[in-house]
Motif scaffolding. Sequence first.
Motif, PDB file in Angstrom:
ATOM      1  N   ALA A  33      34.885  -8.874  87.529  1.00 41.61           N
ATOM      2  CA  ALA A  33      34.503  -7.547  88.029  1.00 41.61           C
ATOM      3  C   ALA A  33      34.401  -7.584  89.553  1.00 41.61           C
ATOM      4  O   ALA A  33      33.917  -8.557  90.133  1.00 41.61           O
ATOM      5  CB  ALA A  33      33.174  -7.126  87.419  1.00 41.61           C
ATOM      6  N   GLN A  34      34.869  -6.518  90.194  1.00 44.29           N
ATOM      7  CA  GLN A  34      34.904  -6.444  91.649  1.00 44.29           C
ATOM      8  C   GLN A  34      34.091  -5.252  92.153  1.00 44.29           C
ATOM      9  O   GLN A  34      33.954  -4.240  91.454  1.00 44.29           O
ATOM     10  CB  GLN A  34      36.345  -6.311  92.155  1.00 44.29           C
ATOM     11  CG  GLN A  34      37.297  -7.390  91.689  1.00 44.29           C
ATOM     12  CD  GLN A  34      37.009  -8.725  92.349  1.00 44.29           C
ATOM     13  OE1 GLN A  34      36.433  -8.777  93.428  1.00 44.29           O
ATOM     14  NE2 GLN A  34      37.389  -9.816  91.702  1.00 44.29           N
ATOM     15  N   ALA A  35      33.587  -5.362  93.370  1.00 44.25           N
ATOM     16  CA  ALA A  35      32.874  -4.249  94.022  1.00 44.25           C
ATOM     17  C   ALA A  35      33.786  -3.591  95.033  1.00 44.25           C
ATOM     18  O   ALA A  35      34.597  -4.260  95.691  1.00 44.25           O
ATOM     19  CB  ALA A  35      31.621  -4.764  94.714  1.00 44.25           C
ATOM     20  N   GLY A  36      33.674  -2.296  95.175  1.00 43.89           N
ATOM     21  CA  GLY A  36      34.418  -1.588  96.215  1.00 43.89           C
ATOM     22  C   GLY A  36      33.842  -1.887  97.590  1.00 43.89           C
ATOM     23  O   GLY A  36      32.744  -2.430  97.724  1.00 43.89           O
ATOM     24  N   GLY A  37      34.585  -1.538  98.623  1.00 41.48           N
ATOM     25  CA  GLY A  37      34.133  -1.775  99.983  1.00 41.48           C
ATOM     26  C   GLY A  37      32.970  -0.867 100.361  1.00 41.48           C
ATOM     27  O   GLY A  37      32.885   0.284  99.915  1.00 41.48           O
ATOM     28  N   ASN A  38      32.065  -1.383 101.172  1.00 37.39           N
ATOM     29  CA  ASN A  38      30.934  -0.585 101.643  1.00 37.39           C
ATOM     30  C   ASN A  38      31.402   0.535 102.563  1.00 37.39           C
ATOM     31  O   ASN A  38      32.386   0.384 103.302  1.00 37.39           O
ATOM     32  CB  ASN A  38      29.942  -1.453 102.408  1.00 37.39           C
ATOM     33  CG  ASN A  38      29.270  -2.492 101.519  1.00 37.39           C
ATOM     34  OD1 ASN A  38      29.226  -2.343 100.302  1.00 37.39           O
ATOM     35  ND2 ASN A  38      28.753  -3.532 102.131  1.00 37.39           N
ATOM     36  N   GLY A  39      30.685   1.645 102.548  1.00 33.42           N
ATOM     37  CA  GLY A  39      30.945   2.716 103.501  1.00 33.42           C
ATOM     38  C   GLY A  39      30.356   2.362 104.859  1.00 33.42           C
ATOM     39  O   GLY A  39      29.528   1.455 104.982  1.00 33.42           O
ATOM     40  N   ALA A  40      30.778   3.061 105.889  1.00 31.45           N
ATOM     41  CA  ALA A  40      30.271   2.815 107.239  1.00 31.45           C
ATOM     42  C   ALA A  40      28.987   3.616 107.474  1.00 31.45           C
ATOM     43  O   ALA A  40      28.827   4.716 106.928  1.00 31.45           O
ATOM     44  CB  ALA A  40      31.310   3.194 108.280  1.00 31.45           C
ATOM     45  N   PRO A  41      28.069   3.097 108.283  1.00 33.66           N
ATOM     46  CA  PRO A  41      26.831   3.838 108.572  1.00 33.66           C
ATOM     47  C   PRO A  41      27.107   5.093 109.393  1.00 33.66           C
ATOM     48  O   PRO A  41      28.193   5.262 109.955  1.00 33.66           O
ATOM     49  CB  PRO A  41      26.004   2.830 109.366  1.00 33.66           C
ATOM     50  CG  PRO A  41      27.012   1.917 109.982  1.00 33.66           C
ATOM     51  CD  PRO A  41      28.120   1.808 108.984  1.00 33.66           C
ATOM     52  N   GLY A  42      26.103   5.946 109.475  1.00 36.00           N
ATOM     53  CA  GLY A  42      26.213   7.156 110.286  1.00 36.00           C
ATOM     54  C   GLY A  42      25.934   6.876 111.751  1.00 36.00           C
ATOM     55  O   GLY A  42      25.736   5.723 112.161  1.00 36.00           O
ATOM     56  N   VAL A  43      25.874   7.934 112.536  1.00 33.00           N
ATOM     57  CA  VAL A  43      25.598   7.797 113.964  1.00 33.00           C
ATOM     58  C   VAL A  43      25.068   9.124 114.497  1.00 33.00           C
ATOM     59  O   VAL A  43      25.390  10.194 113.951  1.00 33.00           O
ATOM     60  CB  VAL A  43      26.880   7.380 114.739  1.00 33.00           C
ATOM     61  CG1 VAL A  43      27.910   8.514 114.754  1.00 33.00           C
ATOM     62  CG2 VAL A  43      26.571   6.933 116.162  1.00 33.00           C
ATOM     63  N   VAL A  44      24.254   9.060 115.550  1.00 33.99           N
ATOM     64  CA  VAL A  44      23.804  10.241 116.290  1.00 33.99           C
ATOM     65  C   VAL A  44      24.152  10.016 117.757  1.00 33.99           C
ATOM     66  O   VAL A  44      23.798   8.981 118.329  1.00 33.99           O
ATOM     67  CB  VAL A  44      22.287  10.479 116.136  1.00 33.99           C
ATOM     68  CG1 VAL A  44      21.820  11.606 117.059  1.00 33.99           C
ATOM     69  CG2 VAL A  44      21.938  10.807 114.686  1.00 33.99           C
ATOM     70  N   ILE A  45      24.836  10.971 118.351  1.00 33.05           N
ATOM     71  CA  ILE A  45      25.213  10.882 119.762  1.00 33.05           C
ATOM     72  C   ILE A  45      24.617  12.079 120.484  1.00 33.05           C
ATOM     73  O   ILE A  45      24.838  13.234 120.084  1.00 33.05           O
ATOM     74  CB  ILE A  45      26.743  10.869 119.945  1.00 33.05           C
ATOM     75  CG1 ILE A  45      27.351   9.695 119.167  1.00 33.05           C
ATOM     76  CG2 ILE A  45      27.117  10.764 121.425  1.00 33.05           C
ATOM     77  CD1 ILE A  45      28.864   9.674 119.169  1.00 33.05           C
ATOM     78  N   VAL A  46      23.864  11.806 121.557  1.00 32.97           N
ATOM     79  CA  VAL A  46      23.205  12.870 122.329  1.00 32.97           C
ATOM     80  C   VAL A  46      23.807  12.891 123.728  1.00 32.97           C
ATOM     81  O   VAL A  46      23.682  11.921 124.489  1.00 32.97           O
ATOM     82  CB  VAL A  46      21.684  12.647 122.407  1.00 32.97           C
ATOM     83  CG1 VAL A  46      21.026  13.824 123.140  1.00 32.97           C
ATOM     84  CG2 VAL A  46      21.086  12.489 121.009  1.00 32.97           C
ATOM     85  N   TRP A  47      24.459  13.996 124.066  1.00 33.56           N
ATOM     86  CA  TRP A  47      25.028  14.215 125.388  1.00 33.56           C
ATOM     87  C   TRP A  47      24.000  14.999 126.216  1.00 33.56           C
ATOM     88  O   TRP A  47      23.642  16.133 125.855  1.00 33.56           O
ATOM     89  CB  TRP A  47      26.336  15.005 125.295  1.00 33.56           C
ATOM     90  CG  TRP A  47      27.371  14.376 124.396  1.00 33.56           C
ATOM     91  CD1 TRP A  47      27.359  14.312 123.031  1.00 33.56           C
ATOM     92  CD2 TRP A  47      28.574  13.714 124.806  1.00 33.56           C
ATOM     93  NE1 TRP A  47      28.464  13.663 122.552  1.00 33.56           N
ATOM     94  CE2 TRP A  47      29.241  13.283 123.623  1.00 33.56           C
ATOM     95  CE3 TRP A  47      29.162  13.454 126.039  1.00 33.56           C
ATOM     96  CZ2 TRP A  47      30.443  12.596 123.646  1.00 33.56           C
ATOM     97  CZ3 TRP A  47      30.370  12.773 126.064  1.00 33.56           C
ATOM     98  CH2 TRP A  47      30.994  12.356 124.897  1.00 33.56           C
ATOM     99  N   GLU A  48      23.534  14.404 127.314  1.00 31.55           N
ATOM    100  CA  GLU A  48      22.434  14.995 128.084  1.00 31.55           C
ATOM    101  C   GLU A  48      22.958  15.633 129.367  1.00 31.55           C
ATOM    102  O   GLU A  48      23.720  15.012 130.125  1.00 31.55           O
ATOM    103  CB  GLU A  48      21.424  13.901 128.419  1.00 31.55           C
ATOM    104  CG  GLU A  48      20.824  13.244 127.182  1.00 31.55           C
ATOM    105  CD  GLU A  48      19.915  12.079 127.517  1.00 31.55           C
ATOM    106  OE1 GLU A  48      18.838  11.972 126.900  1.00 31.55           O
ATOM    107  OE2 GLU A  48      20.283  11.268 128.413  1.00 31.55           O
ATOM    108  N   TYR A  49      22.499  16.865 129.608  1.00 30.32           N
ATOM    109  CA  TYR A  49      22.958  17.629 130.775  1.00 30.32           C
ATOM    110  C   TYR A  49      21.778  18.066 131.628  1.00 30.32           C
ATOM    111  O   TYR A  49      20.716  18.408 131.124  1.00 30.32           O
ATOM    112  CB  TYR A  49      23.736  18.867 130.320  1.00 30.32           C
ATOM    113  CG  TYR A  49      25.019  18.548 129.598  1.00 30.32           C
ATOM    114  CD1 TYR A  49      26.231  18.456 130.278  1.00 30.32           C
ATOM    115  CD2 TYR A  49      25.017  18.317 128.210  1.00 30.32           C
ATOM    116  CE1 TYR A  49      27.406  18.151 129.616  1.00 30.32           C
ATOM    117  CE2 TYR A  49      26.195  18.001 127.544  1.00 30.32           C
ATOM    118  CZ  TYR A  49      27.378  17.920 128.260  1.00 30.32           C
ATOM    119  OH  TYR A  49      28.546  17.607 127.594  1.00 30.32           O
ATOM    120  N   ALA A  50      22.001  18.030 132.940  1.00 27.35           N
ATOM    121  CA  ALA A  50      20.964  18.472 133.875  1.00 27.35           C
ATOM    122  C   ALA A  50      20.865  19.992 133.882  1.00 27.35           C
ATOM    123  O   ALA A  50      21.818  20.683 133.577  1.00 27.35           O
ATOM    124  CB  ALA A  50      21.303  17.972 135.280  1.00 27.35           C
TER     125      ALA A  50
END
Length: 289
Positions: free
Chosen positions: A272-289
């Motif tokens: 029996a085999q396992a499928g590949g893991n999914g990739a984690p999420g991410v949060v990107i914050v673009w900051e403006y003056a």
Amino acid sequence: MYQIDNSTAAATQPASTAPGTPGYFTDGSPGTVPATIVPAEWLNAVQMELINAITAAGLTPSKSTFDQLATAMQGRLINIQTFTSSGTYTPTAGTKSVVIEVQGAGGAGGGTPAASSTQYAVGGPGGSGAYAKSRYTSGFSGAVVTVGAGGTGVSGANGNSGGTTSFGALISCPGGTGGGASVATASGVVFGQVTGNPPAASGGNVVNASGGTCGFGLGTGVGAFVSGVGVPSLFGGGGRSAVGTSSAGATALTTSYGAGGGGAGASGTTSAQAGGNGAPGVVIVWEYA
């Protein structure tokens, strides 16, 4: 701000002279140190720096407006913060508004059961997480950031779904669904598909995009199969498929934020085999003056 325009102004900017030794202005001291002469070349340089900043912001220089430089500086990108693990968002000093991207984690690919010498099986693709994008001018400081973990593959079973990624109570993006596992068979066609419905994002005031659940794995005989290719996210492709021979889930991983893992495959005598893991999420914050 305006460009000098009286009758003594030159029609074109004079050529620059060779650089000297950098220094500072002085009022001088009578009889000992001469006061600094302010040349037209230096004044022209300062003038054009200001004029260019104002026009680059889409403004027209005006004699009667005295906050054009301040206006031009508003909205300037000053920093980008990327969260690949959970934490708390602290704005960079001077941040007036933010653009936030949130990506849910990817689901794992489907596994495969043990197969005999005459059997074959395929796992379906892991789905991608939901995605959202928003712009805020307030209410973002101190938000708790949660980054969803990628779904994990399960030996001989459906892959686990990815975790939810969120930015405070403002944005929530569920993870992608796991890939399904097919049965092991010695004849006919077997399919491995994504389980569940596409996850839906919430809170995005620019974009709310559901995760992906497209694709499937297909097997028609021993040595003749293609497992599901992990569903890509906006940040890149998913885990690759297994083709034609037995394949453990470790060969089907993805590193693209929010993308799904590839399905496992079995052909002939295979555990029996396992499928590949999914990739984690991410949060990107673009900051403006």
